[in-house]
Design an enzyme around this catalytic site. Structure first.
Site, PDB file in Angstrom:
ATOM      1  N   GLY A   1      21.946  30.118  55.975  1.00 42.11           N
ATOM      2  CA  GLY A   1      21.900  31.232  55.031  1.00 42.11           C
ATOM      3  C   GLY A   1      22.420  30.859  53.650  1.00 42.11           C
ATOM      4  O   GLY A   1      23.210  29.925  53.493  1.00 42.11           O
TER       5      GLY A   1
ATOM      6  N   GLY B   1      48.780  12.197  59.236  1.00 44.89           N
ATOM      7  CA  GLY B   1      49.746  12.565  60.285  1.00 44.89           C
ATOM      8  C   GLY B   1      49.960  14.062  60.353  1.00 44.89           C
ATOM      9  O   GLY B   1      51.046  14.528  60.700  1.00 44.89           O
ATOM     10  N   GLY B   2      48.912  14.840  60.013  1.00 41.95           N
ATOM     11  CA  GLY B   2      48.983  16.301  60.163  1.00 41.95           C
ATOM     12  C   GLY B   2      48.587  16.692  61.583  1.00 41.95           C
ATOM     13  O   GLY B   2      48.555  15.853  62.490  1.00 41.95           O
TER      14      GLY B   2
ATOM     15  N   ALA C   1      42.347  29.142  63.883  1.00 39.56           N
ATOM     16  CA  ALA C   1      41.369  30.063  64.468  1.00 39.56           C
ATOM     17  C   ALA C   1      41.926  31.485  64.566  1.00 39.56           C
ATOM     18  O   ALA C   1      41.221  32.453  64.278  1.00 39.56           O
ATOM     19  CB  ALA C   1      40.964  29.556  65.850  1.00 39.56           C
TER      20      ALA C   1
ATOM     21  N   HIS D   1      65.472  33.055  84.281  1.00 39.60           N
ATOM     22  CA  HIS D   1      65.983  31.723  84.632  1.00 39.60           C
ATOM     23  C   HIS D   1      65.263  31.209  85.867  1.00 39.60           C
ATOM     24  O   HIS D   1      65.088  31.966  86.821  1.00 39.60           O
ATOM     25  CB  HIS D   1      67.482  31.821  84.923  1.00 39.60           C
ATOM     26  CG  HIS D   1      68.067  30.511  85.366  1.00 39.60           C
ATOM     27  ND1 HIS D   1      68.323  29.489  84.474  1.00 39.60           N
ATOM     28  CD2 HIS D   1      68.426  30.059  86.601  1.00 39.60           C
ATOM     29  CE1 HIS D   1      68.836  28.459  85.149  1.00 39.60           C
ATOM     30  NE2 HIS D   1      68.911  28.780  86.435  1.00 39.60           N
TER      31      HIS D   1
HETATM   32  C1  LIG Z   1      39.795  18.961  65.851  1.00 42.50           C
HETATM   33  C2  LIG Z   1      40.219  20.352  65.515  1.00 42.50           C
HETATM   34  C3  LIG Z   1      41.150  21.003  66.301  1.00 42.50           C
HETATM   35  C4  LIG Z   1      41.555  22.308  65.998  1.00 42.50           C
HETATM   36  N1  LIG Z   1      42.467  22.902  66.811  1.00 42.50           N
HETATM   37  C5  LIG Z   1      42.872  24.170  66.534  1.00 42.50           C
HETATM   38  C6  LIG Z   1      43.780  24.840  67.394  1.00 42.50           C
HETATM   39  O1  LIG Z   1      44.224  24.304  68.409  1.00 42.50           O
HETATM   40  N2  LIG Z   1      44.159  26.107  67.063  1.00 42.50           N
HETATM   41  C7  LIG Z   1      43.689  26.724  65.942  1.00 42.50           C
HETATM   42  O2  LIG Z   1      44.074  27.870  65.683  1.00 42.50           O
HETATM   43  N3  LIG Z   1      42.821  26.113  65.107  1.00 42.50           N
HETATM   44  C8  LIG Z   1      42.389  24.854  65.385  1.00 42.50           C
HETATM   45  N4  LIG Z   1      41.463  24.256  64.560  1.00 42.50           N
HETATM   46  C9  LIG Z   1      41.003  24.971  63.367  1.00 42.50           C
HETATM   47  C10 LIG Z   1      39.927  26.023  63.718  1.00 42.50           C
HETATM   48  O3  LIG Z   1      38.877  25.396  64.402  1.00 42.50           O
HETATM   49  C11 LIG Z   1      39.442  26.677  62.439  1.00 42.50           C
HETATM   50  O4  LIG Z   1      40.532  27.184  61.715  1.00 42.50           O
HETATM   51  C12 LIG Z   1      38.478  27.823  62.751  1.00 42.50           C
HETATM   52  O5  LIG Z   1      37.367  27.376  63.491  1.00 42.50           O
HETATM   53  C13 LIG Z   1      38.012  28.477  61.451  1.00 42.50           C
HETATM   54  O6  LIG Z   1      37.156  29.522  61.747  1.00 42.50           O
HETATM   55  P1  LIG Z   1      36.051  30.006  60.698  1.00 42.50           P
HETATM   56  O7  LIG Z   1      35.383  31.158  61.357  1.00 42.50           O
HETATM   57  O8  LIG Z   1      36.653  30.179  59.367  1.00 42.50           O
HETATM   58  O9  LIG Z   1      35.028  28.774  60.553  1.00 42.50           O
HETATM   59  P2  LIG Z   1      34.257  27.835  61.562  1.00 42.50           P
HETATM   60  O10 LIG Z   1      34.828  27.886  62.920  1.00 42.50           O
HETATM   61  O11 LIG Z   1      34.155  26.516  60.896  1.00 42.50           O
HETATM   62  O12 LIG Z   1      32.813  28.507  61.682  1.00 42.50           O
HETATM   63  C14 LIG Z   1      31.946  28.557  60.595  1.00 42.50           C
HETATM   64  C15 LIG Z   1      30.534  28.780  61.111  1.00 42.50           C
HETATM   65  O13 LIG Z   1      29.668  28.983  59.980  1.00 42.50           O
HETATM   66  C16 LIG Z   1      28.447  28.344  60.204  1.00 42.50           C
HETATM   67  N5  LIG Z   1      27.860  28.060  58.883  1.00 42.50           N
HETATM   68  C17 LIG Z   1      28.382  27.346  57.862  1.00 42.50           C
HETATM   69  N6  LIG Z   1      27.567  27.376  56.802  1.00 42.50           N
HETATM   70  C18 LIG Z   1      26.492  28.108  57.158  1.00 42.50           C
HETATM   71  C19 LIG Z   1      25.303  28.523  56.482  1.00 42.50           C
HETATM   72  N7  LIG Z   1      25.064  28.187  55.216  1.00 42.50           N
HETATM   73  N8  LIG Z   1      24.413  29.280  57.163  1.00 42.50           N
HETATM   74  C20 LIG Z   1      24.640  29.636  58.448  1.00 42.50           C
HETATM   75  N9  LIG Z   1      25.741  29.293  59.127  1.00 42.50           N
HETATM   76  C21 LIG Z   1      26.664  28.547  58.487  1.00 42.50           C
HETATM   77  C22 LIG Z   1      28.805  27.092  60.999  1.00 42.50           C
HETATM   78  O14 LIG Z   1      27.698  26.637  61.752  1.00 42.50           O
HETATM   79  C23 LIG Z   1      29.946  27.605  61.870  1.00 42.50           C
HETATM   80  O15 LIG Z   1      29.486  28.048  63.129  1.00 42.50           O
HETATM   81  C24 LIG Z   1      41.014  22.965  64.865  1.00 42.50           C
HETATM   82  C25 LIG Z   1      40.062  22.318  64.068  1.00 42.50           C
HETATM   83  C26 LIG Z   1      39.658  21.050  64.391  1.00 42.50           C
HETATM   84  C27 LIG Z   1      38.614  20.386  63.539  1.00 42.50           C
END
Ligand SMILES: Cc1cc2nc3c(=O)[nH]c(=O)nc-3n(C[C@H](O)[C@H](O)[C@H](O)COP(=O)(O)OP(=O)(O)OC[C@H]3O[C@@H](n4cnc5c(N)ncnc54)[C@H](O)[C@@H]3O)c2cc1C
Length: 455
Positions: free
Chosen positions: A113, A174-175, A308, A432
């Site tokens: 989109g 290291g984040g 998330a 406990h």
């Molecule tokens: C390795 C890893 C581990 C993680 N572990 C954790 C954890 O343990 N706990 C935690 O809270 N967070 C974790 N996170 C972070 C978490 O995944 C993100 O903060 C979260 O997914 C963000 O949600 P969002 O809805 O903003 O975006 P996203 O989950 O990135 O979703 C965005 C969506 O938009 C869609 N999209 C993008 N552009 C377009 C477009 N132009 N048209 C149509 N669709 C589009 C994509 O396909 C995607 O499905 C982790 C991230 C990574 C990479």
């Protein structure tokens, strides 16, 4: 041409939470995603990494079973079965989520989109119109320009799908993501070196937690080079070679680039539609409204914690406003933060440094070592619970490290977000033997009435 009350671009935790709550509140919803609903979190983030980290814990348990009087032998990891386990968890959750979205009557449009106006999004040549637009396109791994990805230089997206377990790996960053992969690979027998430019690992956490992590990682033979900058990366046939500013050279089978994630806001037509951006993040007010009144932004594209559960909360917050409600926003500082390496890290609220900056000298802290906690001893969990209390006696920060502490963050976040006084909370009974008692002991100690702690 499709029309709806709410059009949501991106079906990750932010977008799908906004879609679900909007539908529950009687709004018609179109949810657009170019991939599968669930986003980074379900397919390339939270869930697959935690599945692999659980397998890592099983490997460690097998390897160290003898210390519990159990005879077991660790023979290695079968990558095919490992991925099958991870993928089963992901696909079950995806099926459940898709079913829920379907049952709520949300229209899902599969495609890429792009905004074409304040109330319109174009998907594959078709226009979708919404009274309100919610941008939720998430983030993607950041790769410094000087580094080229290859089959030896990976981001977390590829690192989750490795067909073989490498013998050695260098992790740049290291984040949170860097230390989670370091932990999981070390459990699988990989020789891991982390290179972090800042002076300590997990630099956003309280400094005491970083020290604990570095010490416990050393015990696990994970090398951390902090205050170290990379100047060159070369992918060769046999290895990847990394040069540091100090002149040191490192080589390994793989390099994981884990230096953060960039908002996915390029090529969305945002500037043309009048949506202001700052360093790629959508600029929003305290209601998460962008510079265009009909357009909201949520999740990783809004500057702040990229988590998330923050995206879920922001999705709900925006959906309720669109439906005419007046929900309370949750500030980033009150959002729990968990890092799932071994030892786990869980925190909420202010670090000691930030609390002293805000409140001056009246800040109290106490650190309760898990060595005094029965359950932690049974679990062989080293670590600590550190409490930061403001001059009024209210809990201003909770910082925990140790195997299992992620499960303690629920109580910690209530204490912080409800502004509970430590002395009041100290009167609550903690069962406990649980690791929760460590939090109870810290509350008693900071209120001047320690039980299993002296000095
Ligand atoms: C390795 C890893 C581990 C993680 N572990 C954790 C954890 O343990 N706990 C935690 O809270 N967070 C974790 N996170 C972070 C978490 O995944 C993100 O903060 C979260 O997914 C963000 O949600 P969002 O809805 O903003 O975006 P996203 O989950 O990135 O979703 C965005 C969506 O938009 C869609 N999209 C993008 N552009 C377009 C477009 N132009 N048209 C149509 N669709 C589009 C994509 O396909 C995607 O499905 C982790 C991230 C990574 C990479």
């Amino acid at each position: 041409m499709a029309e709806a009350d709410v059009v949501i671009l991106g079906g990750g935790p932010g977008g799908y939470a906004a879609a679900i709550r909007s539908a529950q509140l009687g709004r018609s919803v179109v949810l657009i995603d170019e991939a599968e609903v669930g986003g980074t979190c379900l397919h390339r983030g939270c869930i697959p990494t935690k599945a692999l980290l659980h397998a890592a814990e099983v490997a460690d348990t097998a390897r160290t079973a003898a210390q519990f009087g159990v005879t077991a032998t660790f023979h290695g990891v079968d990558p095919e079965k490992l991925h099958a386990f991870k993928n089963t968890v992901v696909s079950r959750l995806h099926k459940g989520l898709s079913g829920l979205i379907d049952a709520l009557g949300i229209t899902v449009v599969n495609g890429c989109g792009r905004m074409t106006g304040p109330t319109t999004v174009e998907v594959d040549g078709a226009t979708v119109t919404g009274e309100s637009i919610v941008l939720a396109t998430g983030s993607a791994p950041k790769v410094p320009q000087a580094i080229a990805t290859s089959d030896r230089v990976l981001t977390s997206d590829q690192a989750l799908e490795l067909a073989t377990i490498p013998q050695s790996a260098i992790i740049l960053g290291g984040g949170v993501i860097g230390v989670e992969f370091a932990s999981l690979w070390a459990s699988f027998g990989v020789k891991v070196t982390i290179v972090e430019a800042l002076p300590r690992l997990v630099p956003n956490e309280d400094a005491a937690i970083s020290s604990y992590l570095e010490r416990l990682f050393r015990r696990r033979r994970i090398t951390a080079k902090t205050g170290a900058r990379v100047t060159d990366v070369v992918s060769a046939d046999d290895a990847v070679r990394v040069t540091l500013e100090s002149g040191d050279e490192l080589s390994a089978d793989l390099l994981l680039v884990a230096v953060g994630r960039s908002p996915r806001t390029a090529d969305l037509g945002l500037a043309e539609a009048g949506v202001d951006l700052d360093s790629g993040f959508v600029v929003t007010d305290d209601k998460l409204r962008s510079s265009v009144p009909s357009v909201y932004a949520i999740g990783d594209i809004v500057a702040g914690l990229q988590l998330a559960h923050r995206a879920f909360q922001q999705g709900i917050f925006v959906a309720e406003q669109i439906a005419g409600r007046d929900p309370d926003a949750v500030a980033d500082i009150g959002i729990p933060r968990v890092t799932y390496c071994d030892p786990e890290i869980a925190s909420v609220g202010l670090t000691e440094e930030a609390a002293r900056e805000r409140y001056g000298e009246g800040v109290e802290t106490v650190t309760y070592d898990l060595a005094g906690n029965g359950r932690s001893q049974i679990l062989k969990a080293s670590g600590a619970v550190k409490l930061v209390v403001d001059p009024s006696g209210a809990v201003a920060g909770v910082h925990m490290i140790g195997r299992g502490v992620s499960e303690l963050i629920g109580e910690a976040q209530l204490l912080y977000n409800l502004g509970v006084k430590a002395a009041e909370a100290a009167q609550l009974v903690h069962a406990h033997p649980t690791q929760n008692e460590a939090l109870g002991e810290a509350l008693m100690a900071v209120s001047g009435a320690p039980l299993h702690l002296h000095g």
